[in-house]
Motif scaffolding. Structure first.
Motif, PDB file in Angstrom:
ATOM      1  N   LEU A  84       0.808  -1.212   0.000  1.00 31.54           N
ATOM      2  CA  LEU A  84       0.000   0.000   0.000  1.00 31.54           C
ATOM      3  C   LEU A  84       0.851   1.276   0.000  1.00 31.54           C
ATOM      4  N   PRO A  85       1.792   1.422   0.933  1.00 34.03           N
ATOM      5  CA  PRO A  85       2.594   2.660   0.890  1.00 34.03           C
ATOM      6  C   PRO A  85       3.334   2.847  -0.432  1.00 34.03           C
ATOM      7  N   ASP A  86       3.842   1.766  -1.017  1.00 32.76           N
ATOM      8  CA  ASP A  86       4.570   1.903  -2.279  1.00 32.76           C
ATOM      9  C   ASP A  86       3.628   2.227  -3.449  1.00 32.76           C
ATOM     10  N   THR A  87       2.396   1.731  -3.392  1.00 32.42           N
ATOM     11  CA  THR A  87       1.408   2.070  -4.432  1.00 32.42           C
ATOM     12  C   THR A  87       1.081   3.557  -4.362  1.00 32.42           C
ATOM     13  N   LYS A  88       0.871   4.054  -3.150  1.00 35.82           N
ATOM     14  CA  LYS A  88       0.582   5.490  -2.975  1.00 35.82           C
ATOM     15  C   LYS A  88       1.774   6.328  -3.431  1.00 35.82           C
ATOM     16  N   LEU A  89       2.967   5.824  -3.144  1.00 40.99           N
ATOM     17  CA  LEU A  89       4.195   6.541  -3.539  1.00 40.99           C
ATOM     18  C   LEU A  89       4.308   6.590  -5.064  1.00 40.99           C
ATOM     19  N   MET A  90       3.982   5.478  -5.740  1.00 35.07           N
ATOM     20  CA  MET A  90       4.033   5.465  -7.210  1.00 35.07           C
ATOM     21  C   MET A  90       3.018   6.445  -7.791  1.00 35.07           C
ATOM     22  N   GLU A  91       1.856   6.535  -7.159  1.00 33.09           N
ATOM     23  CA  GLU A  91       0.838   7.504  -7.614  1.00 33.09           C
ATOM     24  C   GLU A  91       1.398   8.927  -7.472  1.00 33.09           C
ATOM     25  N   GLU A  92       1.906   9.204  -6.274  1.00 26.81           N
ATOM     26  CA  GLU A  92       2.428  10.563  -5.980  1.00 26.81           C
ATOM     27  C   GLU A  92       3.589  10.943  -6.902  1.00 26.81           C
ATOM     28  N   CYS A  93       4.417   9.968  -7.264  1.00 28.25           N
ATOM     29  CA  CYS A  93       5.590  10.252  -8.111  1.00 28.25           C
ATOM     30  C   CYS A  93       5.236  10.264  -9.600  1.00 28.25           C
ATOM     31  N   GLY A  94       3.951  10.095  -9.912  1.00 30.35           N
ATOM     32  CA  GLY A  94       3.523  10.146 -11.310  1.00 30.35           C
ATOM     33  C   GLY A  94       4.040   8.980 -12.124  1.00 30.35           C
ATOM     34  N   LEU A  95       4.232   7.838 -11.463  1.00 30.36           N
ATOM     35  CA  LEU A  95       4.765   6.649 -12.154  1.00 30.36           C
ATOM     36  C   LEU A  95       3.662   5.761 -12.719  1.00 30.36           C
ATOM     37  N   LEU A  96       2.400   6.109 -12.414  1.00 31.99           N
ATOM     38  CA  LEU A  96       1.257   5.369 -12.967  1.00 31.99           C
ATOM     39  C   LEU A  96       0.496   6.283 -13.914  1.00 31.99           C
ATOM     40  N   ARG A  97       0.099   5.729 -15.071  1.00 32.41           N
ATOM     41  CA  ARG A  97      -0.680   6.504 -16.033  1.00 32.41           C
ATOM     42  C   ARG A  97      -2.021   5.797 -16.220  1.00 32.41           C
ATOM     43  N   THR A  98      -2.986   6.455 -16.841  1.00 31.81           N
ATOM     44  CA  THR A  98      -4.278   5.803 -17.088  1.00 31.81           C
ATOM     45  C   THR A  98      -4.023   4.504 -17.849  1.00 31.81           C
ATOM     46  N   GLY A  99      -4.448   3.381 -17.244  1.00 32.52           N
ATOM     47  CA  GLY A  99      -4.244   2.072 -17.861  1.00 32.52           C
ATOM     48  C   GLY A  99      -3.099   1.273 -17.285  1.00 32.52           C
ATOM     49  N   SER A 100      -2.264   1.914 -16.459  1.00 27.57           N
ATOM     50  CA  SER A 100      -1.184   1.151 -15.794  1.00 27.57           C
ATOM     51  C   SER A 100      -1.828   0.043 -14.967  1.00 27.57           C
ATOM     52  N   ILE A 101      -1.168  -1.119 -14.947  1.00 20.14           N
ATOM     53  CA  ILE A 101      -1.720  -2.259 -14.231  1.00 20.14           C
ATOM     54  C   ILE A 101      -0.828  -2.672 -13.071  1.00 20.14           C
ATOM     55  N   LEU A 102      -1.453  -2.880 -11.889  1.00 21.48           N
ATOM     56  CA  LEU A 102      -0.748  -3.432 -10.726  1.00 21.48           C
ATOM     57  C   LEU A 102      -1.167  -4.886 -10.598  1.00 21.48           C
ATOM     58  N   LEU A 103      -0.210  -5.781 -10.444  1.00 20.46           N
ATOM     59  CA  LEU A 103      -0.505  -7.194 -10.210  1.00 20.46           C
ATOM     60  C   LEU A 103       0.186  -7.572  -8.911  1.00 20.46           C
ATOM     61  N   ALA A 104      -0.620  -7.951  -7.914  1.00 25.44           N
ATOM     62  CA  ALA A 104      -0.089  -8.192  -6.565  1.00 25.44           C
ATOM     63  C   ALA A 104      -0.146  -9.665  -6.201  1.00 25.44           C
ATOM     64  N   ASP A 105       0.991 -10.219  -5.756  1.00 26.83           N
ATOM     65  CA  ASP A 105       1.041 -11.602  -5.293  1.00 26.83           C
ATOM     66  C   ASP A 105       0.636 -11.661  -3.815  1.00 26.83           C
ATOM     67  N   ASN A 106       0.200 -12.830  -3.367  1.00 28.54           N
ATOM     68  CA  ASN A 106      -0.013 -13.120  -1.938  1.00 28.54           C
ATOM     69  C   ASN A 106      -1.095 -12.310  -1.257  1.00 28.54           C
ATOM     70  N   VAL A 107      -2.127 -11.951  -2.005  1.00 30.22           N
ATOM     71  CA  VAL A 107      -3.156 -11.095  -1.387  1.00 30.22           C
ATOM     72  C   VAL A 107      -3.999 -11.851  -0.350  1.00 30.22           C
ATOM     73  N   ILE A 108      -3.886 -13.194  -0.356  1.00 32.39           N
ATOM     74  CA  ILE A 108      -4.572 -14.020   0.650  1.00 32.39           C
ATOM     75  C   ILE A 108      -3.547 -14.590   1.635  1.00 32.39           C
ATOM     76  N   CYS A 109      -2.444 -15.139   1.115  1.00 30.53           N
ATOM     77  CA  CYS A 109      -1.437 -15.745   1.991  1.00 30.53           C
ATOM     78  C   CYS A 109      -0.030 -15.365   1.552  1.00 30.53           C
ATOM     79  N   PRO A 110       0.731 -14.598   2.371  1.00 24.83           N
ATOM     80  CA  PRO A 110       0.437 -14.159   3.746  1.00 24.83           C
ATOM     81  C   PRO A 110      -0.688 -13.153   3.888  1.00 24.83           C
ATOM     82  N   GLY A 111      -1.119 -12.494   2.819  1.00 20.07           N
ATOM     83  CA  GLY A 111      -2.218 -11.538   2.914  1.00 20.07           C
ATOM     84  C   GLY A 111      -1.758 -10.099   2.924  1.00 20.07           C
ATOM     85  N   THR A 112      -2.567  -9.257   2.269  1.00 26.11           N
ATOM     86  CA  THR A 112      -2.266  -7.813   2.200  1.00 26.11           C
ATOM     87  C   THR A 112      -3.593  -7.047   2.370  1.00 26.11           C
ATOM     88  N   PRO A 113      -4.208  -7.166   3.565  1.00 25.77           N
ATOM     89  CA  PRO A 113      -5.561  -6.631   3.755  1.00 25.77           C
ATOM     90  C   PRO A 113      -5.720  -5.133   3.471  1.00 25.77           C
TER      91      PRO A 113
END
Ligand code: 77M
Ligand code: MG
Length: 214
Positions: A148-177
């Motif tokens: 989460l903090p790194d996603t917000k940081l990428m947004e703030e730094c203008g590193l994401l554009r309309t259509g950029s895709i985030l793919l996150a591993d382990n959203v259940i185990c260990p989990g990233t609620p």
């Protein structure tokens, strides 16, 4: 002192995988981690989902957070066209040292830039240090409480554009609620869950694909 798990994975690659053959490196690591000793690679089942998304997006510039032994780095790089670039970030120097050798053995080093250090320090420097405008695809597979903090940081730094895709591993185990709540609740993302299993096990896990809407 004995060897570490990443060093034993590297030894298996250098002993059993065909030099210059990325698929052979991927298969060797999967074989080793399924039948010898478990390790936190994205693995073959979730890896197939990763492959399909890399194939669909055809990223020119991609970021991987969390290199570990370089398993997913090699998997992704083997699917990229020659002029595409995969930047991969690893905090742990011992992991990075192994990953460099796995990446070289697979013969994909020309498409990969391995960066060592904390994601929080490097993300704000991506534009100036690596000439990145924005990322087409980001694979999050590092510390789960940094998604989460790194996603917000990428947004703030203008590193994401309309259509950029985030793919996150382990959203259940260990989990990233907190991360899941954010991307699923935010009007700036369109999120989709790909159900799978924790690498080399029958435990549920999955990948979350989130499209940044700008
Ligand atoms: O581990 C780290 C942080 S980076 C690896 C993040 N990835 C994971 O933690 C990760 C974990 C699991 C997993 C582990 C145990 C289970 F029982 C179940 C699942 C699965 C994954 O697919 C993962 O990606 C690090 C340790 C020391 C350092 O000194 C340093 O520098 C770094
Ligand atoms: Mg993982």
């Amino acid at each position: 002192t004995g060897s570490t798990r990443p060093e034993r994975i590297l030894a298996a690659v250098q002993r059993k995988a065909t030099k210059g053959d990325a698929r052979s490196v991927v298969n060797t690591i999967d074989q080793y981690c399924r039948y010898q000793e478990w390790a936190m690679n994205v693995g073959d089942e979730k890896g197939a989902i990763l492959d399909s998304i890399v194939c669909e997006v055809k990223p020119s510039v991609m970021l991987e957070l969390g290199t570990y032994c370089g398993y997913s780095t090699v998997r992704i790089a083997s699917m990229l066209p020659p002029n595409a670039r995969l930047l991969t970030l690893e905090f742990n120097p011992a992991y990075a040292a192994v990953a460099r050798q796995v990446i070289a053995w697979a013969g994909v080093e020309d498409k990969v830039v391995l960066i060592e250090g904390p994601s929080g320090d490097w993300i704000p420097k991506m534009k100036e240090e690596f000439g990145v405008t924005s990322f087409d695809l980001v694979f999050l597979d590092h510390w789960k409480d940094r998604y989460l903090p790194d996603t917000k940081l990428m947004e703030e730094c203008g590193l994401l554009r309309t259509g950029s895709i985030l793919l996150a591993d382990n959203v259940i185990c260990p989990g990233t609620p907190e991360y899941l709540e954010y991307v699923r609740g935010s009007p700036r993302y369109e999120s989709k869950y790909f159900r799978s299993h924790l690498e080399y096990t029958r435990v549920e896990d999955g990948l979350e694909k989130s499209v940044f809407l700008g």
